[in-house]
Design a protein around this motif. Sequence first.
Motif, PDB file in Angstrom:
ATOM      1  N   VAL A  77     -28.109  27.604 -34.730  1.00  0.00           N
ATOM      2  CA  VAL A  77     -28.777  26.372 -34.009  1.00  0.00           C
ATOM      3  C   VAL A  77     -28.591  25.167 -34.548  1.00  0.00           C
ATOM      4  N   ASP A  78     -28.131  24.259 -33.911  1.00  0.00           N
ATOM      5  CA  ASP A  78     -28.310  22.757 -34.469  1.00  0.00           C
ATOM      6  C   ASP A  78     -29.286  22.165 -34.003  1.00  0.00           C
ATOM      7  N   SER A 123     -29.805  18.634 -32.818  1.00  0.00           N
ATOM      8  CA  SER A 123     -29.598  18.210 -31.484  1.00  0.00           C
ATOM      9  C   SER A 123     -30.806  18.801 -30.862  1.00  0.00           C
ATOM     10  N   ARG A 142     -29.805   9.709 -33.325  1.00  0.00           N
ATOM     11  CA  ARG A 142     -29.327  11.073 -33.384  1.00  0.00           C
ATOM     12  C   ARG A 142     -28.651  11.585 -34.854  1.00  0.00           C
ATOM     13  N   PHE A 143     -28.021  10.526 -35.309  1.00  0.00           N
ATOM     14  CA  PHE A 143     -27.311  10.796 -36.613  1.00  0.00           C
ATOM     15  C   PHE A 143     -28.454  10.866 -37.717  1.00  0.00           C
ATOM     16  N   GLU A 144     -29.185  10.047 -37.688  1.00  0.00           N
ATOM     17  CA  GLU A 144     -30.320   9.745 -38.568  1.00  0.00           C
ATOM     18  C   GLU A 144     -31.073  11.028 -38.663  1.00  0.00           C
ATOM     19  N   GLN A 146     -29.787  14.096 -37.773  1.00  0.00           N
ATOM     20  CA  GLN A 146     -28.943  14.970 -38.423  1.00  0.00           C
ATOM     21  C   GLN A 146     -28.939  15.024 -39.954  1.00  0.00           C
ATOM     22  N   VAL A 147     -29.153  13.625 -40.473  1.00  0.00           N
ATOM     23  CA  VAL A 147     -29.178  13.536 -41.695  1.00  0.00           C
ATOM     24  C   VAL A 147     -30.373  13.992 -42.576  1.00  0.00           C
ATOM     25  N   ALA A 206     -30.154  17.479 -42.692  1.00  0.00           N
ATOM     26  CA  ALA A 206     -29.215  17.759 -43.708  1.00  0.00           C
ATOM     27  C   ALA A 206     -29.968  17.492 -45.111  1.00  0.00           C
ATOM     28  N   ARG A 207     -30.674  16.534 -45.320  1.00  0.00           N
ATOM     29  CA  ARG A 207     -31.385  16.380 -46.815  1.00  0.00           C
ATOM     30  C   ARG A 207     -32.554  17.522 -46.820  1.00  0.00           C
ATOM     31  N   MET A 213     -32.451  20.609 -45.661  1.00  0.00           N
ATOM     32  CA  MET A 213     -31.513  21.745 -45.959  1.00  0.00           C
ATOM     33  C   MET A 213     -31.080  21.958 -47.292  1.00  0.00           C
ATOM     34  N   THR A 214     -30.709  20.744 -47.876  1.00  0.00           N
ATOM     35  CA  THR A 214     -30.196  20.300 -49.228  1.00  0.00           C
ATOM     36  C   THR A 214     -31.381  20.849 -50.214  1.00  0.00           C
ATOM     37  N   TRP A 264     -32.340  24.551 -50.161  1.00  0.00           N
ATOM     38  CA  TRP A 264     -31.105  25.303 -50.727  1.00  0.00           C
ATOM     39  C   TRP A 264     -31.205  25.213 -52.365  1.00  0.00           C
ATOM     40  N   GLU A 265     -31.802  23.969 -52.914  1.00  0.00           N
ATOM     41  CA  GLU A 265     -31.560  23.745 -54.184  1.00  0.00           C
ATOM     42  C   GLU A 265     -32.650  24.433 -54.840  1.00  0.00           C
ATOM     43  N   TRP A 322     -34.514  28.677 -39.878  1.00  0.00           N
ATOM     44  CA  TRP A 322     -33.629  28.469 -40.730  1.00  0.00           C
ATOM     45  C   TRP A 322     -33.812  28.748 -42.315  1.00  0.00           C
TER      46      TRP A 322
END
Lengths: 435, 435
Positions: free
Chosen positions: B2-3, B6, B160-162, B164-165, B168-169, B171-172, B175-176, B205
């Motif tokens: 899943v995104d 979005s 929208r991209f803000e 997604q970022v 992204a942050r 998720m990072t 993951w760390e 997620w």
Amino acid sequence: MVDIASRVYNHKWKIDPIVRSLIDTDFYKLLMCQSIFRNKPDTNVKFSLINRTKAIRLAELIDEGELREQLDYARSLKLTRGESTWLRGNTFYGKRQMFRSDFMEWFEGYQLPPYTLEKRDGQYELTFEGPWHEVMLWEIPALAILMELRGRAVLNRMGRFELQVLYARAMTKVWEKIEALRELDDLRIADFGTRRRHSFLWQDWCVQAMLEGLGDISEGGAFTGTSNCLIAMRRDIEAVGTNAHELPMVYAALAESDAELAQAPYKVLADWHEEHEGNLRIILPDTYGTKGFLEHAPDWLAGWTGIRIDSGDPATGAEVAIEWWKARGEDPREKLVIFSDGLTVDKIRELHAQFAGRVKVSFGWGTLLTNDFRGLVPNDALAPFSLVCKAVEANGHPTVKLSDNPEKAMGPEAEIARYKRVFDVGQQQAMKVLV
Amino acid sequence: MVDIASRVYNHKWKIDPIVRSLIDTDFYKLLMCQSIFRNKPDTNVKFSLINRTKAIRLAELIDEGELREQLDYARSLKLTRGESTWLRGNTFYGKRQMFRSDFMEWFEGYQLPPYTLEKRDGQYELTFEGPWHEVMLWEIPALAILMELRGRAVLNRMGRFELQVLYARAMTKVWEKIEALRELDDLRIADFGTRRRHSFLWQDWCVQAMLEGLGDISEGGAFTGTSNCLIAMRRDIEAVGTNAHELPMVYAALAESDAELAQAPYKVLADWHEEHEGNLRIILPDTYGTKGFLEHAPDWLAGWTGIRIDSGDPATGAEVAIEWWKARGEDPREKLVIFSDGLTVDKIRELHAQFAGRVKVSFGWGTLLTNDFRGLVPNDALAPFSLVCKAVEANGHPTVKLSDNPEKAMGPEAEIARYKRVFDVGQQQAMKVLV
């Protein structure tokens, strides 16, 4: 919004073409192609892949079968009706019908010509020979295919969430750059990153992130467009670019005397002058040394819109151009300087600070926009490297490029010496070529 | 895959239910519900939302109409056939038919009961009254809805991209943490993050990232499962959990004398002992102070599988438990200690180093797994906060919780004093409540 990590994950079990359209290429390749189609239709050239980063042994990283599969797929592509309509009907730099009917008719029947592929010393020797306007369109897809296959070889070993986090980290890097660039007043910046991009989807993402983060130029933002025609078409933004070194390199190789050689770079721009105006009249002066090129340039060239600085120390190059304009009675504040070589955010910030207000400044941001995966995987196996695809011969004569950085010089040694003499190139400062 | 960005973006123009399933709840709620359904079917309780982070004025951040819409949607949910089949047919902790037929029949007809919602002092007063086994199932969806609506209020203002970022942050970050946890030998860790998660998709997620990054316990990995039944069902992993403070709190409130009160926490576990074995026999000793609870505990409790440390200094709590087992002739190395309070990677590393080998160590990781958006937006507007939903009355009597941290104590002052006396709670060390 495309989930890039998922798509990459899916690459693992099916063939996924890297280049899916003939206009998934730089806009200036099409402009130059049209110019060659008109002015040099009978020239035979040889383009060759050149990996300037020898430590990256591409033939050991990339499976030959997969490479052939991708190249063969690219050869199967033809211009679609929608693409043709866009090229014929779109406005480029405010001008309609940039592409003439005779060119479009030829392009509508075009397919990429055959290639020759061999392995030598851990590298691929990939060459394209034939009429210049036919083989020159291989440059961008060939580079994009090689760059992406090398990336896939690394990505194939990663887990699904590891992949998603990789892209999360890469997105964060891009966004942090955009946030930094947002601080600069009156910035003008475009995407020039097709050839050495991480992948098409990634370039598309970067372009859209730039669009949202910096705003479109038409709405007062800093983002002026992309060199990639397919992305420009799909995202409804400007396709940008003008001309490249291949024009003077081939014109020069065709020269039959030293006197003709000395004039070749100006002949290129005389042909270009006839075809284009405004933002397309951008001088690329460094093929055989910027300083000598400007000194010996005819006066009409000083009337052009601007200059693109693509090698050597960019600040020096811009200062040389400013002095030249002044000496020719032009007002530098009316002139455009486009920086396009190895840009980082720090370099952009520095050049912007030094030149904003003194000239119109613009940036063409390539590899470090669309392929900055440095530091994200072990051994930096996704870091970009210096891969090019150049015209190496024209009608049997070797081509030569000097540029303003001796590290970027190419051609047979004796010819390099001759060109240096003819173009009066003195001592040059060597600079590390990152990408 | 899943995104998430979005999906969140799409929330802007349509209603998107936050809780879409009755089993989008913690496994232990269903276990406790069954126990209450059998042992205390006639108890009336009142559950109430309590925001321990007063500075976050929820009634100003969250629109009342949207909140009602989400709560009403949750009330419309019924157990689906697939969910019922999974609960009836699945193996939990190696045991089939964990949920008895009479309970399942009741649950198949169940819907969340009415709620009362008012605004006071910038906060929502959200309460649920009725039969204990009916209202207790509101706890998790109510918390998840409030937490997510508060997040959406912030996300709604982002591009929208803000967005997604942002993900992204985030998720990072996750993951760390996973990469850091991977360094620990013989780690055992589960997701306990449903109640204060950022969102369902985000929890899902995080669980999948833990699964890939740490490996499933059944295949030698460190990830032991999730407390969330819906995610456990969809991702085919273990649903985990045992019991919570609400059992001793309500049992205690029902006590008719100090003597009965003193015995109430043990009565809870006696009822539980009858119903469950193995991994479900986990003592939660801190409701009225761990030290006194263990000192006065009947011997049969020392035979239980382990203990869950959920307040106070966790290392101290575990040492107290180890001494207690030794004193009761048990081998601590055979006992399970589950840490579940305010865990960070550093805290997990520290507790693992101190206790691995001395006891079987396991971690139930909640809010800082599934809602660590700290530092990712201006004013830290997405940082998690301390929201709970507790039984505050039982058959008209107020409930009391003391725990091993006076900052977490709740109930009327006079009752708190009485409980402290009855349970012989001495001086307690105050610890900041993060989440």
